[in-house]
Design a protein around this motif. Structure first.
Motif, short mmCIF file in Angstrom:
data_model
loop_
_atom_site.label_atom_id
_atom_site.label_comp_id
_atom_site.label_asym_id
_atom_site.label_seq_id
_atom_site.Cartn_x
_atom_site.Cartn_y
_atom_site.Cartn_z
N VAL A 7 -4.54 40.36 13.16
CA VAL A 7 -4.57 41.68 13.79
C VAL A 7 -5.98 41.99 14.32
N LYS A 8 -6.96 41.65 13.49
CA LYS A 8 -8.37 41.90 13.83
C LYS A 8 -8.73 41.26 15.19
N ASP A 9 -8.23 40.07 15.44
CA ASP A 9 -8.55 39.37 16.69
C ASP A 9 -7.88 40.04 17.89
N LEU A 10 -6.63 40.41 17.72
CA LEU A 10 -5.93 41.07 18.84
C LEU A 10 -6.57 42.43 19.13
N LEU A 195 -22.17 49.31 29.56
CA LEU A 195 -22.70 48.49 28.47
C LEU A 195 -22.48 49.16 27.12
N VAL A 196 -22.50 50.49 27.09
CA VAL A 196 -22.22 51.22 25.85
C VAL A 196 -20.81 50.89 25.37
N LYS A 197 -19.86 50.97 26.31
CA LYS A 197 -18.47 50.70 25.94
C LYS A 197 -18.32 49.24 25.50
N LEU A 198 -19.01 48.35 26.19
CA LEU A 198 -18.90 46.93 25.85
C LEU A 198 -19.39 46.66 24.42
N VAL A 199 -20.59 47.14 24.09
CA VAL A 199 -21.12 46.82 22.76
C VAL A 199 -20.28 47.48 21.66
N LYS A 200 -19.67 48.63 21.97
CA LYS A 200 -18.81 49.27 20.97
C LYS A 200 -17.56 48.45 20.70
N ALA A 201 -17.06 47.76 21.74
CA ALA A 201 -15.80 47.03 21.59
C ALA A 201 -16.00 45.65 20.98
N MET A 202 -17.23 45.12 21.01
CA MET A 202 -17.47 43.78 20.48
C MET A 202 -17.38 43.80 18.96
N SER A 204 -16.86 40.32 17.01
CA SER A 204 -17.17 39.01 16.41
C SER A 204 -18.57 38.51 16.74
N ALA A 205 -19.07 38.92 17.90
CA ALA A 205 -20.27 38.26 18.41
C ALA A 205 -21.49 38.57 17.56
N GLU A 206 -22.34 37.55 17.36
CA GLU A 206 -23.64 37.76 16.72
C GLU A 206 -24.74 37.61 17.74
N GLU A 221 -22.20 36.24 28.04
CA GLU A 221 -21.19 35.44 27.34
C GLU A 221 -21.31 35.69 25.85
N PHE A 222 -20.15 35.82 25.18
CA PHE A 222 -20.18 36.04 23.73
C PHE A 222 -18.88 35.59 23.09
N ASP A 223 -18.93 35.44 21.77
CA ASP A 223 -17.76 34.99 21.01
C ASP A 223 -16.78 36.13 20.80
N ILE A 224 -15.50 35.77 20.79
CA ILE A 224 -14.48 36.73 20.34
C ILE A 224 -13.63 36.06 19.27
N ALA A 225 -12.80 36.83 18.63
CA ALA A 225 -11.86 36.33 17.62
C ALA A 225 -12.58 35.44 16.60
N GLY A 226 -13.66 35.95 16.05
CA GLY A 226 -14.40 35.25 15.01
C GLY A 226 -14.92 33.90 15.45
N GLY A 227 -15.23 33.75 16.72
CA GLY A 227 -15.79 32.49 17.22
C GLY A 227 -14.73 31.53 17.75
N LYS A 228 -13.46 31.92 17.63
CA LYS A 228 -12.39 31.01 18.09
C LYS A 228 -12.19 31.13 19.60
N GLY A 229 -12.65 32.22 20.20
CA GLY A 229 -12.49 32.41 21.63
C GLY A 229 -13.80 32.81 22.29
N LYS A 230 -13.75 32.84 23.63
CA LYS A 230 -14.97 33.15 24.41
C LYS A 230 -14.70 34.31 25.37
N ALA A 231 -15.74 35.09 25.60
CA ALA A 231 -15.65 36.15 26.60
C ALA A 231 -16.80 36.05 27.58
N THR A 232 -16.51 36.40 28.82
CA THR A 232 -17.57 36.51 29.83
C THR A 232 -17.45 37.88 30.46
N TYR A 233 -18.57 38.58 30.54
CA TYR A 233 -18.58 39.93 31.10
C TYR A 233 -19.54 39.95 32.28
N LEU A 234 -19.07 40.46 33.41
CA LEU A 234 -19.92 40.55 34.60
C LEU A 234 -20.07 42.02 34.97
#
Lengths: 242, 394
Positions: A7-10, A195-202, A204-206, A221-234
């Motif tokens: 659930v946490k990942d979704l 960027l405020v909204k982005l950092v609030k929603a992250m 998994s990323a360290e 670029e940052f990790d999602i789903a505890g490092g199992k997935g990847k995200a790119t934000y432009l």
């Protein structure tokens, strides 16, 4: 299509998408799930990829599914973060299963939803910084102005904001940064609310890998789903002056 | 006097004087009312006024009219001429006794609270101790008639308190939650404002100066609406509306995109506070909202925001909003922020003129504006103009 995941990942995926859109087209294939979204103002884009291994169970053909993210968010409120959620596409419906709760919702017609084009950017500078430092810079900026200026030089990464009277600055010298590659200093200004909204929603990323140019979009670029997935934000810049 | 200070201060005595010379001059133009005798009997609309000078020791008490109740909600005043507004508000006698906002040990507070909770007018009898005459004008509250110090006050009729209001009061919810709940239930903002002013809501009960409670209710109600509005899709074309009332000319622009709000004002030469100058001020909030008080525009900022938020909630869309207000020489008296709230509400009911870009909308609007200087000061316009899109980089 049928998949089972934490659930946490979704939750994290839905929260990240909700920073830009309320509906999204998810693409499934044998290898995993992907989704791209652009905000209505065409200022920011997010690309999320979660390979098959990021799921507990996963089976899918090539399929596109239109999903109302607010509804999924409501469904996720019924679950605790430690739960597992299963979802299955049945005809034009998507059915969620959490413990002994089943919840179905209609899919959104994807024919009117285009998949956004991802700009191909050649960004000359790169840094890898801890999320916590970046978040501090954004939060400091938020209280002063609607813009934040980011700067990468060969020796440091800097975030600063100037209001009418107030100034905030976060400065990370080379030795506090995990990685830096920059020949010439680069600098761009960005809308801070995104960027405020982005950092609030992250969740998994360290670390964030940031690519930048001068008066150019930023790519994060940052990790999602505890490092199992990847995200790119432009995010497109704001050009000073004129 | 420095008009750049006066248009922001609006009678808050930033100049250090004991009384605002601008407001005093305006007061003296108001009609004077005399009392029928040592005791007065009449209905409270219902209405209560709580002053702010000397807080927490303030002058407070109900308003009473010896004539027919002129109005219950300020929304009824919208559209009236200045003379009609002044003659209906001048009949409202303001009872005022010095009280501690936290100590409900005075009879006048009990009476004020009963009256404030009532949905309909309440017959009241007052024995007059001292008559001050004159009239009062305020930037936030509507004008009122003469002030009296009461010797004794008797509520002569049972107030009509709706069950819903009674139960919210009994529950002792936080004032903000109680107001939100009653607002969504459909109660008028003037009603909620007097409940708040009279100190019947909240966990720690206290009277709240009228001026603060007006803005608090506008703020709470619009923030509650905006929480919903921010979930909606954006509008798809630029919309422009224009409305004018009592020397307040509003140019309202709705721009596609996520919520942002800005209100800018030009106080034209000859309008109250501006002296012989034209002065511009503005306040802005980003998507996330604002954390401090809109100190340049003050209460009008929140009243206008409520008007546009109600519209966006109704059409289930979000947008970037610019409210530009021109205050002309026809605005000679502060009449209260209801003028702002009702004119913006009225404007939002009008059919908009649509444009494909904000530049086109501004060009069309310029023909109606006295002053276009604000365009270079707007933060929303600056950001829109300087914001690039991703497709600029394909």
């Amino acid at each position: 299509m049928r998949a089972k995941m934490d659930v946490k990942d979704l939750k994290e995926i839905v929260n990240l998408l909700l920073t830009l859109v309320t509906e999204a087209k998810f693409e499934f294939n044998q290898d995993g799930m992907g989704v791209k979204a652009v905000d209505p103002a065409h200022v920011a884009m997010i690309v999320l990829d979660l390979p098959k291994d990021g799921f507990i169970e996963y089976e899918a053909e090539d399929e596109e599914i239109g999903i109302d993210l607010d509804k999924v968010k409501d469904i996720l409120k019924l679950a605790s973060s430690r739960d597992v959620i299963e979802f299955t596409k049945e005809g034009s419906k998507l059915t969620f299963l959490i413990g002994n709760l089943t919840r179905s919702m209609p899919l959104i017609d994807t024919s009117a939803m285009s998949i956004p084009r991802v700009p191909n950017l050649a960004l000359p500078a790169k840094v890898v910084v801890p999320v916590s430092d970046f978040t501090n810079g954004i939060k400091a900026a938020e209280s002063i102005s609607d813009n934040v200026t980011l700067k990468i030089t060969p020796t440091e990464f800097e975030m600063y904001t100037e209001g009418d009277e107030d100034v905030a600055r976060v400065c990370l010298p080379k030795d506090m940064i995990n990685e830096i590659s920059c020949d010439e200093p680069v600098k761009s200004m960005y809308p801070v609310d995104y960027l405020v909204k982005l950092v609030k929603a992250m969740d998994s990323a360290e670390y964030l890998t940031i690519y930048m140019g001068t008066d150019y979009p930023i790519k994060i670029e940052f990790d999602i789903a505890g490092g199992k997935g990847k995200a790119t934000y432009l995010l497109a810049p704001r050009i000073e002056g004129e | 006097m420095n008009p750049t200070v006066c248009v922001r201060c609006k009678g808050r005595l930033w100049c250090g004087l004991n009384k605002c010379p601008i407001i005093e001059t305006a007061r003296n133009t108001l009609p004077k009312l005399s009392l029928s005798g040592d005791s007065i009997f009449g209905a409270s609309p219902p209405s209560v006024f709580v002053g702010k000078k000397g807080y927490p020791y303030v002058y407070a008490g109900p308003l009473i009219s010896e004539e027919k109740v002129p109005f219950i909600s300020t929304s009824e005043l919208f559209g009236m001429s200045l003379n009609d507004v002044l003659s209906s508000t001048a009949t409202l006698i303001r009872t005022a006794k010095k009280v501690n906002v936290r100590k409900f040990n005075e009879k006048i507070i009990e009476a004020s609270q009963e009256i404030a909770m009532s949905e309909r007018s309440v017959d009241t009898e007052i024995w007059v101790e001292k008559y001050y005459g004159g009239a009062t004008v305020d930037e936030f509250f509507h004008p009122t008639g003469p002030r009296i110090q009461p010797q004794k006050i008797v509520v002569a009729e049972n107030p009509v308190i709706p069950n819903k209001v009674d139960s919210v009061i009994e529950e002792k919810l936080k004032a903000e939650i109680a107001i939100r709940e009653l607002y969504f239930y459909g109660y008028d903002v003037d009603y909620l404002q007097r409940l708040m002013a009279a100190g019947v809501m909240g966990k720690s009960r206290r009277m709240v100066p009228t001026r603060w409670s007006i803005t608090a209710v506008d703020d709470i109600a619009s923030r509650a609406l905006l929480k919903k509005v921010k979930q909606y899709d954006t509008i798809d074309a630029v919309e422009y509306r224009y409305a004018a009332y009592m020397g307040n000319e509003f140019h309202i622009f709705l721009i596609p995109g996520s919520w942002e709000y800005e209100m800018l004002e030009s106080w034209m030469k000859g309008s109250i506070y501006s002296g012989g100058w034209s002065v511009g001020v503005g306040d802005y909030e980003p998507y996330s909202g604002r954390k401090n008080y809109a100190d340049n525009v003050t209460g009008a900022y929140y009243s206008a925001r409520l008007g546009v938020a109600e519209y966006l909630a109704k059409i289930r869309r979000q947008a970037k909003i610019i409210v530009y207000r021109e205050i002309t020489s026809d605005y000679k008296l502060p009449l209260g922020v209801w003028v702002i709230r009702e004119t913006v509400r009225y404007a939002m009911r009008l059919k908009p003129v649509k444009f494909s870009s904000i530049e086109e909308a501004l060009n069309a609007a310029k023909t109606k504006m006295h002053n276009a200087e604000w365009i270079s000061k707007s933060r929303i316009l600056y950001n829109l103009h300087h914001q690039r899109k991703l497709e600029d980089y394909f």
